[in-house]
Enzyme design. Structure first.
Site, PDB file in Angstrom:
ATOM      1  N   SER A 157       0.802  -1.222   0.000  1.00  0.00           N
ATOM      2  CA  SER A 157       0.000   0.000   0.000  1.00  0.00           C
ATOM      3  C   SER A 157       0.843   1.285   0.000  1.00  0.00           C
ATOM      4  O   SER A 157       1.630   1.504  -0.907  1.00  0.00           O
ATOM      5  CB  SER A 157      -0.938  -0.066   1.207  1.00  0.00           C
ATOM      6  N   GLU A 171     -12.104   6.022   6.824  1.00  0.00           N
ATOM      7  CA  GLU A 171     -11.034   6.472   7.699  1.00  0.00           C
ATOM      8  C   GLU A 171     -10.674   7.878   7.228  1.00  0.00           C
ATOM      9  O   GLU A 171     -10.846   8.208   6.047  1.00  0.00           O
ATOM     10  CB  GLU A 171      -9.811   5.559   7.572  1.00  0.00           C
ATOM     11  N   THR A 194       0.950  -1.111  11.252  1.00  0.00           N
ATOM     12  CA  THR A 194       1.672  -1.316   9.994  1.00  0.00           C
ATOM     13  C   THR A 194       3.128  -0.865  10.064  1.00  0.00           C
ATOM     14  O   THR A 194       3.926  -1.207   9.201  1.00  0.00           O
ATOM     15  CB  THR A 194       1.013  -0.537   8.826  1.00  0.00           C
TER      16      THR A 194
HETATM   17  C1  GN1 Z   1      -3.624   6.669  11.144  1.00  0.00           C
HETATM   18  C2  GN1 Z   1      -3.684   5.881   9.900  1.00  0.00           C
HETATM   19  O1  GN1 Z   1      -3.872   6.474   8.826  1.00  0.00           O
HETATM   20  N1  GN1 Z   1      -3.529   4.553  10.007  1.00  0.00           N
HETATM   21  C3  GN1 Z   1      -3.589   3.662   8.857  1.00  0.00           C
HETATM   22  C4  GN1 Z   1      -2.485   2.628   8.911  1.00  0.00           C
HETATM   23  O2  GN1 Z   1      -2.676   1.844  10.066  1.00  0.00           O
HETATM   24  P1  GN1 Z   1      -1.775   1.939  11.384  1.00  0.00           P
HETATM   25  O3  GN1 Z   1      -2.244   0.786  12.229  1.00  0.00           O
HETATM   26  O4  GN1 Z   1      -2.097   3.271  11.977  1.00  0.00           O
HETATM   27  O5  GN1 Z   1      -0.358   1.879  10.950  1.00  0.00           O
HETATM   28  O6  GN1 Z   1      -2.578   1.790   7.764  1.00  0.00           O
HETATM   29  C5  GN1 Z   1      -3.786   1.042   7.679  1.00  0.00           C
HETATM   30  C6  GN1 Z   1      -3.721   0.154   6.460  1.00  0.00           C
HETATM   31  O7  GN1 Z   1      -3.613   0.873   5.285  1.00  0.00           O
HETATM   32  C7  GN1 Z   1      -4.982   1.994   7.635  1.00  0.00           C
HETATM   33  O8  GN1 Z   1      -6.164   1.261   7.638  1.00  0.00           O
HETATM   34  C8  GN1 Z   1      -4.914   2.940   8.831  1.00  0.00           C
HETATM   35  O9  GN1 Z   1      -5.936   3.888   8.770  1.00  0.00           O
HETATM   36 MG    MG Z   2      -3.800   1.147   0.647  1.00  0.00          MG
END
Ligand code: GN1
Ligand code: MG
Length: 544
Positions: A64, A370, A502
């Site tokens: 991604s 989101e 992530t």
């Molecule tokens: C604050 C933020 O934008 N977090 C993102 C990011 O996740 P994190 O768990 O925050 O790393 O990546 C995800 C997958 O793409 C998405 O679903 C999510 O919204």
């Molecule tokens: Mg993506």
């Protein structure tokens, strides 16, 4: 299970001893060099999941919005949704079994789930444009064939396209045709039908600049253009011909930096949007005559779509419950606007599309986004049926019927399996055209509270545990109290922290009445995290 086949094949995709990885917010994600065995094993697991569900399962190779050097993998369940949590657990178990324990780990899952190994299996595989994706998707295919599964390799597709194919396949074509061409046809036909309701749309209004993040989305927009029959004029930038994937461009960069991407020609007042690296997110923006940048993020998208749907439901005289699902990252102004002015139900879910999707399924119509632009709309079977009946009712009055037909085309332009930048783009463009709305008018629906997102490195981000849809920290001790005290210093302020799923960081979010306050609060909360949750490296520095 042919143990010899699995052993032999897995020997070609050995696990680096001691390496431990977790199925996170959106699958496994890390440096591509560490992922070959993960891919092979996810091929195995997808085959088991297919045998268990007696349905086609999807495997998407992508990281991604992460940098080009990274890669990752996500599993897609039968209706095109993210794989169910129990199987995320199996994915982690399988990923972390040492080489000599792999067969035993597989047998555990087979036993636990009572899988009939003579059942046939089908797995759809897709990949993004990263240079590592070709060999990694090959490893997935090896995993599928090691367990005797059949595969269909879609090659280069966006993540939401692969989700769509899986859903089409498992609904025997009821959701659409399981080909990339079928996808373009369904979405573009619905878009063209919708825009027929836009009177006097000028060429200027039909124009959109798209930042493809130098990724798969750019390739697919190009491929789709001929199906749009010139009803949308796209200028494509960051198409991958020169720039690096996600580097200073793409939806994540634009949202987090609150700046336009590089590599894009932006004329003041013009509508622009950015996709992320696998085209499941979209954000819009423009710069005004003073050169000031205006971002329209996932919250603004959710507001535009839910307002449009609510109006159509009223016109159609159909009584359906509509809700918007957000996460803690949603701008406070958007939540207030949706609840107080629009009077729609708002729910807050944990970060990660699987959580939002699940929450949205509880309503007749669930709009979930989101703040970063990942989202879609779900219609319950009953809602679709009510809309269909009215659209086909020969004695309904014209206004009601027109609204029902618009709702039907809206359903068809949406990819209900998962957030989809291309489908969201077409829906947003259609809504703006039908309402004769400029991006400035859309932006003016409510004013965002200034906000800031920061990252803090800690030795172990699991030290932070949260509750209340991640809005409050329960550990380490004292952290939430510290945040509460800091928030009280500012006006209209809110802040929370959570471990990323992530990246190896803790994320900090703050909003307040001014940008200075939001920045200062985010910094102070970062310091609290650094001090109380085992920060590593230098102390976070103030932004100004
Ligand atoms: C604050 C933020 O934008 N977090 C993102 C990011 O996740 P994190 O768990 O925050 O790393 O990546 C995800 C997958 O793409 C998405 O679903 C999510 O919204
Ligand atoms: Mg993506």
């Amino acid at each position: 299970m042919n143990c010899d086949d699995v052993s032999k094949q897995s020997g070609l995709h050995p696990k680096p001893p001691g390496l431990v990885l977790q199925y996170g917010t959106a699958g496994f994600r890390t440096n591509a060099k560490l992922l070959d065995h993960i891919m092979f094993r996810m091929g195995l697991l997808a085959t088991l999941r297919s045998k268990k569900t007696k349905a086609t399962i999807g495997v998407m190779v992508t990281a991604s919005h992460n940098p080009e050097e990274d890669n990752g993998v996500k599993l897609v369940d039968p209706m095109g949704e993210m794989v169910t949590p129990t199987w995320e657990g199996y994915a982690t178990q399988l990923a972390n079994a040492e080489q000599e324990d792999l067969l035993a780990a597989l047998k555990d899952i087979i036993e636990e789930e009572a899988i009939n190994m003579s059942q046939e299996a089908d797995v759809f595989v897709g990949k993004d444009t990263r240079s590592s994706s070709a060999s990694l998707s090959k490893a997935v295919l090896d995993g599928v064939s090691a367990l005797g599964g059949r595969n269909k390799d879609y090659g280069l597709v966006t993540t939401p396209q692969l989700h769509y194919m899986v859903c089409c396949q498992n609904t025997q074509g009821k959701y659409g045709e399981a080909t990339v061409e079928g996808y373009y046809k369904k979405l573009c036909q619905a878009f063209i039908q919708l825009t027929k309701n836009a009177s006097n749309c000028t060429d200027d209004q039909k124009h959109l600049s798209v930042d493809g993040a130098n990724g798969i989305g750019a390739l697919k927009v190009r491929e789709m253009e001929s199906y749009l029959k010139k009803e949308l004029h796209i200028s494509l930038f960051n198409d991958g011909s020169a720039g690096k994937l996600n580097h200073q461009c793409g939806a994540d960069f634009v949202k987090v930096q609150q700046n336009p991407p590089t590599g894009m020609k932006i004329n003041s007042g013009e509508r622009c949007c950015s996709f992320d690296g696998d085209a499941d997110r979209i954000v819009y923006y423009y710069t005004d005559s003073e050169g000031q940048f205006h971002l329209l993020d996932g919250d603004k998208v959710a507001t535009l779509i839910s307002t449009f749907l609510k109006e159509l439901l009223t016109q159609a005289g159909i009584d359906l419950e509509i809700a918007v699902v957000q996460t803690a990252y949603a701008n406070g102004s958007s939540t207030n606007y949706l609840e107080d002015t629009m009077k729609v139900i708002v729910r807050c879910a944990k970060t990660g599309v699987k959580h939002l999707h699940h929450a949205a399924q509880e309503f007749d119509i669930g709009v979930y986004f989101e703040a970063n632009g990942h989202g879609t709309v779900l219609f319950s079977k009953a809602a679709e049926e009510k809309i269909r009946q009215l659209a086909e009712d020969s004695i309904a009055d014209d206004e009601r019927k027109r609204a029902a037909l618009l709702l039907q085309d809206t359903i068809n332009v949406i990819n209900q399996t998962v957030g989809d930048a291309i489908s969201d783009m077409l829906l947003i463009e259609a809504i703006l055209a039908i309402r004769g709305m400029t991006i400035q008018q859309w932006d003016a629906i409510y004013k965002d509270l200034p906000n800031r997102q920061l990252k803090v490195k800690v030795s172990d981000r699991r030290a932070i545990d949260t509750t209340d849809a991640e809005r409050r920290a329960v550990s380490p001790t004292g952290l939430q109290e510290a945040i509460d005290t800091l928030v009280k210093k500012y006006s209209q302020a809110r802040s929370f922290v959570r471990p990323s799923g992530t990246e190896d960081v803790v994320r900090v979010y703050a909003e307040a009445d001014t940008q200075e306050s939001a920045d200062a609060l985010a910094h102070e909360v970062s310091l609290a995290v650094y001090r109380l949750a085992g920060g590593v490296g230098g102390e976070p520095k103030p932004l100004h």
